[in-house]
Each structure stands twice: as C-alpha cells, then as structure tokens.
Design a protein around this motif. Structure first.
Motif, mmCIF file in Angstrom:
data_model
loop_
_atom_site.group_PDB
_atom_site.id
_atom_site.type_symbol
_atom_site.label_atom_id
_atom_site.label_comp_id
_atom_site.label_asym_id
_atom_site.label_seq_id
_atom_site.Cartn_x
_atom_site.Cartn_y
_atom_site.Cartn_z
ATOM 1 N N SER A 137 0.798 -1.220 0.000
ATOM 2 C CA SER A 137 0.000 0.000 0.000
ATOM 3 C C SER A 137 0.834 1.275 0.000
ATOM 4 N N GLY A 138 2.161 1.148 -0.045
ATOM 5 C CA GLY A 138 3.016 2.324 -0.132
ATOM 6 C C GLY A 138 3.778 2.673 1.135
ATOM 7 N N ALA A 139 3.588 1.932 2.225
ATOM 8 C CA ALA A 139 4.351 2.195 3.449
ATOM 9 C C ALA A 139 5.823 1.892 3.173
ATOM 10 N N SER A 199 -2.974 1.429 7.951
ATOM 11 C CA SER A 199 -3.674 2.698 7.774
ATOM 12 C C SER A 199 -3.926 2.991 6.299
ATOM 13 N N ASN A 200 -2.920 2.746 5.471
ATOM 14 C CA ASN A 200 -3.071 2.981 4.029
ATOM 15 C C ASN A 200 -4.132 2.067 3.428
ATOM 16 N N GLN A 237 1.497 1.896 9.354
ATOM 17 C CA GLN A 237 1.264 2.712 8.159
ATOM 18 C C GLN A 237 0.619 1.883 7.053
ATOM 19 N N GLU A 238 1.085 0.663 6.883
ATOM 20 C CA GLU A 238 0.517 -0.236 5.870
ATOM 21 C C GLU A 238 -0.966 -0.475 6.152
ATOM 22 N N ALA A 277 -7.522 3.368 4.535
ATOM 23 C CA ALA A 277 -7.854 4.596 3.804
ATOM 24 C C ALA A 277 -8.286 4.260 2.385
ATOM 25 N N GLY A 278 -7.618 3.310 1.764
ATOM 26 C CA GLY A 278 -7.990 2.880 0.422
ATOM 27 C C GLY A 278 -9.357 2.240 0.411
#
Length: 149
Positions: free
Chosen positions: A93-95, A121-122, A118-119, A125-126
């Motif tokens: 997811s971009g973390a 959370s991303n 962060q992963e 959010a997605g």
C-alpha cells in the motif's frame, strides 16, 4: 504481501540486485516465498516488461506477516553494513521502511511496527475511498428551440 526492495544511494546495477537476491535466498527466511527482479508492465506498443532497479519479495505465511518481514529486515541490515549502503522496503500500500547500517536493534523494531501501522492505515484509507458512492452523472443538456436533434 509483496514488498519492493531497492537501494536508495547511488546507481544500482543489475549485478548489485542479483547479489542482493542471492543473499536473501541464501538466508532461507521462512515465509519469504519468492524474490525476483522487479518489472514494470509493458506500455502500449512495447514488447515486454521493463526492469526497474529493485527486487520484489513475496511475504506470506500461515501465521503473521510480521515474523518473515522482521527476519528479512534484520538480514538486510547485515547486507547494508557490508555494502555501506541504504535500502528501502516499500509495502503493497506504499508504506516505507528505510534500513541503514547505523540502525540500532530497538530502533529497527520500532520502525517495523511503524511500517505495519502505516501499511494498515493505508489499506483502511484505500478501503474507505472505495466504499464512497460514485457521484451521479451530470444531468443531460437541454436542447433549445432552434437546435437539431
């Protein structure tokens, strides 16, 4: 989970990546199923996928993802100390997690925890974005008296 592994300092050659790939494979980390050169999807008109200066690793196990990922991160610290370089791990997811040779054990553990937070959370959010209703299409333009259909 698919993780992208790349050097962040200087030019990275294919030889560097192949040595890193071999290093990871020799560690035989339980839960890391595949390590390969990263590629991009072919663009329209291109014959095949392009190679980017990175590796991808598939991490997955019946249990938690944290243990194989943590083992991978610890082994990469070893590699970074030998090469005097820096490596970035990027999650699905971009973390991101940056590993340098100067990292201390407790700082690495905290960074791994932050990476997973962060992963998660991303991903959430997605998922929230995906659940939002699609806006209705704009109303059709009305024709005036003198216009043809």
């Amino acid at each position: 989970m698919k993780v992208k592994i790349e050097y962040t300092k200087g030019e990275t050659t294919k030889e560097d990546l192949l040595k890193l790939k071999e290093f990871i494979e020799k560690k035989k980390i339980n839960g890391v199923s595949k390590v390969a050169l990263a590629t991009t999807r072919p663009k329209k008109g291109e014959m095949g996928a392009g190679i980017i200066p990175a590796l991808t690793a598939m991490i997955g196990s019946l249990g938690s993802l944290a243990n194989p990922f943590t083992e991978l991160a610890h082994s990469l610290v070893e590699m970074v100390r030998l090469k005097r370089s820096e490596i970035r791990l990027t999650g699905t997811s971009g973390a991101e997690l940056y590993i340098s040779g100067k990292v201390k054990e407790k700082d690495l553990e905290k960074a791994i925890e932050n990476f997973f937070a962060q992963e998660k959370s991303n991903v959430k959010a997605g998922a929230k974005r995906a659940k939002q209703p699609t806006p209705p299409p704009p109303p059709a333009a009305q024709q005036q008296d003198g216009e043809k259909k």
